[in-house]
Write an enzyme that holds these catalytic residues in place. Structure first.
Site, short mmCIF file in Angstrom:
data_model
loop_
_atom_site.label_atom_id
_atom_site.label_comp_id
_atom_site.label_asym_id
_atom_site.label_seq_id
_atom_site.Cartn_x
_atom_site.Cartn_y
_atom_site.Cartn_z
N SER A 1 14.47 -54.78 52.35
CA SER A 1 14.17 -55.02 53.66
C SER A 1 13.08 -53.99 54.21
O SER A 1 12.98 -52.95 53.74
CB SER A 1 15.30 -55.25 54.78
OG SER A 1 16.26 -55.93 54.20
N1 SAM Z 1 19.45 -54.52 52.58
C1 SAM Z 1 19.07 -54.94 51.20
C2 SAM Z 1 18.16 -53.78 50.60
O1 SAM Z 1 18.10 -52.76 51.33
O2 SAM Z 1 17.43 -53.95 49.50
C3 SAM Z 1 18.16 -56.20 51.53
C4 SAM Z 1 18.94 -57.44 51.13
S1 SAM Z 1 18.02 -58.70 51.09
C5 SAM Z 1 17.11 -58.85 52.36
C6 SAM Z 1 19.38 -60.03 51.07
C7 SAM Z 1 20.38 -60.05 49.98
O3 SAM Z 1 21.34 -60.80 50.56
C8 SAM Z 1 19.71 -60.45 48.67
O4 SAM Z 1 19.97 -59.54 47.84
C9 SAM Z 1 20.70 -61.79 48.32
O5 SAM Z 1 21.03 -62.18 46.88
C10 SAM Z 1 21.93 -61.50 49.30
N2 SAM Z 1 22.94 -62.53 49.40
C11 SAM Z 1 22.27 -63.80 50.09
N3 SAM Z 1 23.44 -64.53 50.11
C12 SAM Z 1 24.50 -63.85 49.80
C13 SAM Z 1 26.01 -64.01 49.63
N4 SAM Z 1 26.38 -65.24 50.30
N5 SAM Z 1 26.88 -62.93 49.59
C14 SAM Z 1 26.05 -61.93 49.01
N6 SAM Z 1 24.87 -61.56 49.01
C15 SAM Z 1 24.03 -62.49 49.47
#
Ligand code: SAM
Length: 668
Positions: free
Chosen positions: A63
């Protein structure tokens, strides 16, 4: 290298977080402590403190620092809490949380990402983080209850299991929205066992939360998720049908009747015509067609474009038949040359040259002016040339003052760096004094020739603003963006002042300058633009038009200063405005959006979706991150013009220019 990263991180905290209203010392300190580059692949580490999300493995993102800081700030932690993060991604957000919280449990659905984040966090010595591989849309029962929950991917609603796992008094922050990429950040606070207080914070766009209580995995059978993607796609489909019903098709761009559009434009004083790329022939040709009709049928007085003032002056002199000596330099030779030196622009310029024969005086002819500020040294030359003619004594003083900037002629960006480092005195005072003195002599100079005086003042103003612009590049992208758009708007206003009360302007620039920025996520970054300033100043008398396309070819470079390439534009993303337009199956159309003829259509145009912006650079390989932002199309523009398949502009080559007169603006 390490020192440089430290100072970039401190600068990020100041300009991207504190300056945008994040004041919690705990959050600022945590963001200042965690090295974002540690969570990025090596080839991307240079970009660690850019003001944007960046791609990581599995098509996911780390993010934007501001969003990480904003969400953690919104959790209102005191320190020492037990926190659940859904969506570990790179692990960066978890590390920042762990600087404040007592224990962090973070869940990631992609095993590869979870394993990699666990390794990095271990290496960095975080002992208060558990990385769990699994579907976090149903929370993580074994660790509940949590004092705070943060979800870093967007879902259609807050999953009930997450609410259940929140302790009484706890807060949860999550992006929630009805499409898979555009959401509002929502905060809920559990007030007691049954009651939750809900607040909507800011607009955002995250990757989708995919799981049992969220969006369905692409390719999965329907019915496994709480809301299937199909349910979400039902909306765009009906929206596309509404668009098809209410759009005015463009069967032939040279002959289509523009009267309905002119009627919608009404008595507007300023019409902004934005383009979705700087290298698409259809945008240039249709923009020229609309402009000709505005000039012929509605008496518009000048065209002001996203080009530098001195270069555009060459066109202005030509189209207004001004008697000026031939210039000793070639216009539009700065990167990106194809943006203005192309066959489509030339056709319009030649038309305007002929059209202006209808008027007697130079003042009453239709003008063509540049709003941009990249021509620092050409503008200095123009001010000096003017003063040499009208006031040689002042010209001598001006030479001394502008001399302050001379060492950086080859690369003004280096001036900004030197001034920001404090190793070189700033030239601000000199250039501002020069502008003030010119303005003081307005009466004395302008009796000789009002047009040439305007030209000199605009160049002096450009020098003063460009000096600030290059310094501000080191204070942050948004500062320099705002300075540039403010300069463009101020130039428009001085043109209005010069031309008088009834004067009317057509503006040509990129959609990102001309669609109202406050209705897009540019506003989250504190950015404003010309379109927004026009709306704020002229209200309904500003009519904002945006263009869009689904696929085709575009003239663009791969990097700043790089060679021109003819690149293939990828088909638009499924959750974009472009895809809505494409799915209408109308190959080209105009859609008035102030009163689009259907309440339902108007309402749906207010929602947020992705929008594509291709500039002089196009990088299809990282398209989603580099070229999409989110916008409420129906509020950003008053009119949307669509060409489903588009072609690249034709740059002018020397063969095409053979035989043109010495004063021709695109001369060799
Ligand atoms: N905060 C993170 C960082 O600093 O890198 C960014 C996260 S990214 C925007 C969102 C993440 O949520 C992705 O890696 C995605 O694979 C994960 N995601 C999506 N659906 C999910 C779920 N149901 N359970 C766990 N992770 C999930």
């Amino acid at each position: 290298m390490l020192e440089r990263k430290d100072s970039e991180r401190h600068a990020m905290v100041e300009s991207q977080l504190r300056a945008r209203g994040i004041h919690s010392p705990m959050v600022l300190e945590a963001m200042d402590k965690v090295h974002r580059e540690s969570f990025l692949p090596e080839h991307m580490q240079d970009l660690a403190y850019e003001d944007s999300a960046l791609p990581i493995a599995e098509g996911q993102t780390i993010s934007q620092p501001y969003i990480v800081g904003y969400m953690i700030d919104a959790l209102q932690l005191d320190g020492g809490e037990r926190v659940l993060e859904v969506g570990t991604g790179s692990g960066y957000g978890a590390a920042v949380l762990a600087e404040i919280a007592g224990q962090v449990i973070t869940v990631e659905r992609h095993k590869g990402l979870a394993d990699r984040a666990r390794d990095i966090l271990d290496q960095l010595g975080y002992h208060n983080i558990d990385v769990v591989h699994g579907d976090g849309s149903t929370g993580w029962h074994p660790g509940a209850p949590y004092d705070a929950i943060v979800v870093t991917a967007g879902g259609p609603k807050i999953p009930p299991a997450l609410k259940e796992q929140l302790a009484v008094g706890g807060t949860l922050v999550m992006p929630v929205g009805q499409t898979e990429s555009s959401q509002s950040l929502v905060r809920i606070t559990r007030e007691n066992a049954d009651d939750f207080r809900e607040e909507r914070l800011i607009e955002a766009h995250f990757v989708p939360l995919v799981g049992q209580a969220a969006w369905t995995e692409p390719g999965q059978p329907q019915g496994t998720g709480l809301l299937t993607s199909q349910a979400a796609r039902a909306e765009p489909r009906s929206l596309s049908e509404l668009v098809a019903e209410h759009a005015e098709p463009i069967d032939n761009m040279e002959t289509v009747d523009l009267d309905p559009l002119l009627k919608r434009i009404g008595d507007a004083r300023v019409v902004c015509i934005g383009e979705a790329s700087h290298g698409t022939a259809e945008f240039y040709r249709f923009r020229a067609r609309i402009t000709k009709e505005l000039i012929e049928k509605k008496g518009f007085s000048f065209v002001a474009v996203e080009a530098d003032w001195p270069d555009a002056s060459r066109i202005d002199n030509y189209v207004r038949h001004a008697e000026v000596p031939a210039a000793s330099w070639t216009a539009f030779t700065r990167f990106p040359t194809w943006m203005w030196r192309n066959a489509e622009v030339r056709e319009f310029v030649d038309w305007l040259h002929d059209y202006n024969r209808n008027f007697e005086s130079e003042e009453s002819k239709i003008g063509f002016h540049g709003l941009d500020l990249y021509s620092l040294y050409t503008s200095i030359g123009a001010v000096l040339g003017y003063l040499d003619n009208v006031d040689p004594a002042t010209a001598k003083i001006a030479r001394d003052r502008y001399g302050c900037l001379t060492p950086w002629q080859a690369d003004p960006v280096r001036y900004g760096r030197a001034a920001a480092s404090g190793r070189y005195g700033e030239c601000e005072k000199q250039v501002v004094t020069m502008l003030a003195e010119l303005l003081q002599k307005r009466l004395e100079y302008s009796v000789q020739d009002g047009e040439r005086f305007l030209d000199a003042v605009q160049n002096a103003r450009l020098v003063a603003n460009a000096e600030r612009y290059y310094r501000s590049m080191y204070e942050g992208y948004s500062d320099s963006w705002n300075l540039r758009d403010q300069h463009m708007f101020d130039t428009l206003q001085s043109l209005f002042n010069h031309r008088g009360e009834g004067s009317k302007a057509v503006i040509w620039a990129h959609n990102s300058h001309l669609g109202d920025a406050s209705k897009t996520d540019m506003s989250v970054r504190g950015q404003l633009n010309v379109g927004q300033l026009c709306r704020e100043t002229y209200g309904e008398d500003a009519y904002l038009i945006g263009f869009g396309t689904h696929q085709g070819k575009v003239a663009a470079a791969t990097e700043w200063g790089g060679p021109l390439e003819f690149k293939t534009v990828r088909p638009s993303l499924s959750d974009s405005w472009e895809r809505v337009a494409h799915d209408s199956q109308v190959p080209a159309f105009m859609l008035g959006m102030r009163e689009p003829g259907s309440r339902d259509l108007k309402e749906q145009l207010q929602h947020q979706r992705l929008e594509r912006a291709i500039g002089v650079i196009y990088r299809p390989e990282s398209e989603r991150i580099s070229h999409y932002f989110s916008a409420r199309l129906g509020q950003q523009f008053d009119e949307y013009i669509w060409f489903d398949v588009t072609h690249a502009v034709t740059p002018l080559d020397s063969k095409m220019l053979k035989g043109t007169p010495e004063t021709y603006p695109f001369g060799l």
